[in-house]
Write a protein that holds these residues in place. Structure first.
Motif, mmCIF file in Angstrom:
data_model
loop_
_atom_site.group_PDB
_atom_site.id
_atom_site.type_symbol
_atom_site.label_atom_id
_atom_site.label_comp_id
_atom_site.label_asym_id
_atom_site.label_seq_id
_atom_site.Cartn_x
_atom_site.Cartn_y
_atom_site.Cartn_z
ATOM 1 N N UNK A 194 0.840 -1.199 0.000
ATOM 2 C CA UNK A 194 0.000 0.000 0.000
ATOM 3 C C UNK A 194 0.876 1.251 0.000
ATOM 4 N N UNK A 195 0.262 2.373 -0.364
ATOM 5 C CA UNK A 195 0.959 3.656 -0.396
ATOM 6 C C UNK A 195 0.533 4.507 0.802
ATOM 7 N N UNK A 196 1.494 5.176 1.431
ATOM 8 C CA UNK A 196 1.201 6.078 2.537
ATOM 9 C C UNK A 196 0.346 7.237 2.015
ATOM 10 N N UNK A 197 -0.840 7.436 2.601
ATOM 11 C CA UNK A 197 -1.822 8.344 1.998
ATOM 12 C C UNK A 197 -2.603 9.145 3.037
ATOM 13 N N UNK A 198 -3.206 10.229 2.553
ATOM 14 C CA UNK A 198 -4.169 11.031 3.314
ATOM 15 C C UNK A 198 -5.319 11.334 2.365
ATOM 16 N N UNK A 199 -6.569 11.166 2.829
ATOM 17 C CA UNK A 199 -7.706 11.529 1.978
ATOM 18 C C UNK A 199 -8.623 12.561 2.636
ATOM 19 N N UNK A 200 -8.230 13.081 3.810
ATOM 20 C CA UNK A 200 -8.920 14.238 4.367
ATOM 21 C C UNK A 200 -9.837 13.988 5.547
ATOM 22 N N UNK A 201 -10.104 12.724 5.928
ATOM 23 C CA UNK A 201 -10.989 12.468 7.079
ATOM 24 C C UNK A 201 -10.363 13.025 8.359
ATOM 25 N N UNK A 202 -11.188 13.660 9.186
ATOM 26 C CA UNK A 202 -10.702 14.309 10.405
ATOM 27 C C UNK A 202 -11.186 13.580 11.653
ATOM 28 N N UNK A 203 -10.274 13.508 12.634
ATOM 29 C CA UNK A 203 -10.606 12.887 13.912
ATOM 30 C C UNK A 203 -11.325 13.867 14.827
ATOM 31 N N UNK A 204 -12.050 13.315 15.790
ATOM 32 C CA UNK A 204 -12.606 14.085 16.888
ATOM 33 C C UNK A 204 -11.699 13.958 18.104
ATOM 34 N N UNK A 205 -12.278 14.099 19.288
ATOM 35 C CA UNK A 205 -11.538 14.015 20.550
ATOM 36 C C UNK A 205 -10.853 12.659 20.663
ATOM 37 N N UNK A 206 -9.570 12.536 21.145
ATOM 38 C CA UNK A 206 -8.756 13.611 21.732
ATOM 39 C C UNK A 206 -7.785 14.263 20.748
ATOM 40 N N UNK A 207 -7.889 13.976 19.463
ATOM 41 C CA UNK A 207 -6.971 14.572 18.482
ATOM 42 C C UNK A 207 -7.796 15.294 17.414
ATOM 43 N N UNK A 208 -8.693 16.113 17.904
ATOM 44 C CA UNK A 208 -9.650 16.801 17.040
ATOM 45 C C UNK A 208 -8.957 17.604 15.940
ATOM 46 N N UNK A 209 -9.468 17.456 14.722
ATOM 47 C CA UNK A 209 -8.955 18.228 13.594
ATOM 48 C C UNK A 209 -7.786 17.588 12.874
ATOM 49 N N UNK A 210 -7.147 16.595 13.491
ATOM 50 C CA UNK A 210 -6.052 15.926 12.810
ATOM 51 C C UNK A 210 -6.612 14.966 11.754
ATOM 52 N N UNK A 211 -5.845 14.767 10.678
ATOM 53 C CA UNK A 211 -6.321 13.956 9.559
ATOM 54 C C UNK A 211 -5.865 12.506 9.699
ATOM 55 N N UNK A 212 -6.699 11.622 9.197
ATOM 56 C CA UNK A 212 -6.305 10.217 9.188
ATOM 57 C C UNK A 212 -5.211 9.983 8.144
ATOM 58 N N UNK A 213 -4.179 9.242 8.533
ATOM 59 C CA UNK A 213 -3.155 8.748 7.612
ATOM 60 C C UNK A 213 -3.360 7.250 7.485
ATOM 61 N N UNK A 214 -3.330 6.734 6.263
ATOM 62 C CA UNK A 214 -3.621 5.323 6.058
ATOM 63 C C UNK A 214 -2.880 4.819 4.831
#
Length: 245
Positions: A194-214
């Motif tokens: 797989x390729x290291x990627x970001x598609x924009x989904x954002x976390x809530x608490x406790x890391x609110x606003x950070x994007x998912x890396x997958x």
């Protein structure tokens, strides 16, 4: 009050205000200098004592360099912290953050297990590396767990003191001979493809606003990364012991 005495008092107060302002500015400057020195000392101790912060010194990302990696599609830097996933593997989470100044976004470029790279030598396109989180000493890692937001493949930080397993290994994909510092590259996971990627989904608490890396199975616009801020190690002119990573 005598007019001369009044003027003298005004002059004294004005001088005190100027001195206080100068002291405040000096304090700010000292703090900035201390922060820069601290970063260089960290890199000096972890990277063998050879550093460069000048873009003109080298055009390449080199073994041992300490860098921040920017996802060029979503403008977030690869990030980690001692916060575990609440699902999946339960390992240390890896995210993307917009804040360029966060010290938890520094990663060290290292060779693969049983195949170390020479400090200061430019990383080749197609070379296999490990990417180790500076603050926690855990390696960028992925495995067959589902990521919590997008249902792609979970990416975590794994291991202790820079040592994990064979799922910590990534191949640098780029178009030149070496990984150029101003070039966007991809990181393909050797174990699961797989390729290291970001598609924009954002976390809530406790890391609110950070994007998912997958991890994503396809090469696309979401998995381009570029080296940004960092300390780039240069080749040594003299042989040093413990010179491989």
């Amino acid at each position: 009050m005598d007019p001369l005495a009044l003027e003298a008092n005004k002059a004294i107060e004005a001088n005190k205000a100027v001195e206080a302002n100068e002291a405040n500015e000096a304090n700010k400057a000292n703090k900035a200098i201390k922060a820069s020195v601290l970063l260089l000392l960290v890199c000096w101790s972890t990277c063998g004592g050879r550093t460069s912060v000048s873009a003109s010194d080298s055009d390449y990302v080199t073994c041992g360099s300490l860098v921040k990696l920017l996802n060029t599609r979503h403008n977030v830097r690869l990030h980690s912290h001692d916060v575990k996933y609440g699902s999946g593997s339960g390992q240390q989470s890896v995210t993307g953050v917009e804040n360029a100044d966060d010290a938890n976004s520094y990663w060290r470029i290292r060779g693969q297990p049983n195949g170390p790279c020479q400090r200061g030598v430019a990383i080749k396109c197609g070379q296999v590396i490990r990417i180790t989180h500076m603050k926690t000493g855990r390696n960028l890692h992925t495995h067959h767990f589902t990521s919590p937001l997008s249902n792609n493949q979970e990416v975590s930080a794994f291991g202790e003191n820079g040592e994990g397993d064979d799922l910590d290994v990534w191949m640098v994909q780029c178009d030149s001979v070496h990984w150029e510092r101003d070039e966007a590259v991809r990181f393909k996971h050797v174990g699961t493809s797989v390729f290291l990627s970001v598609t924009g989904e954002q976390y809530g608490h406790p890391i609110r606003g950070q994007r998912e890396v997958h991890g994503m199975t396809s090469a696309n616009q979401h998995n381009w990364w570029r080296a940004m801020e960092g300390v780039f190690i240069q080749p040594s002119q003299e042989p040093l012991r413990h010179d491989e990573l």
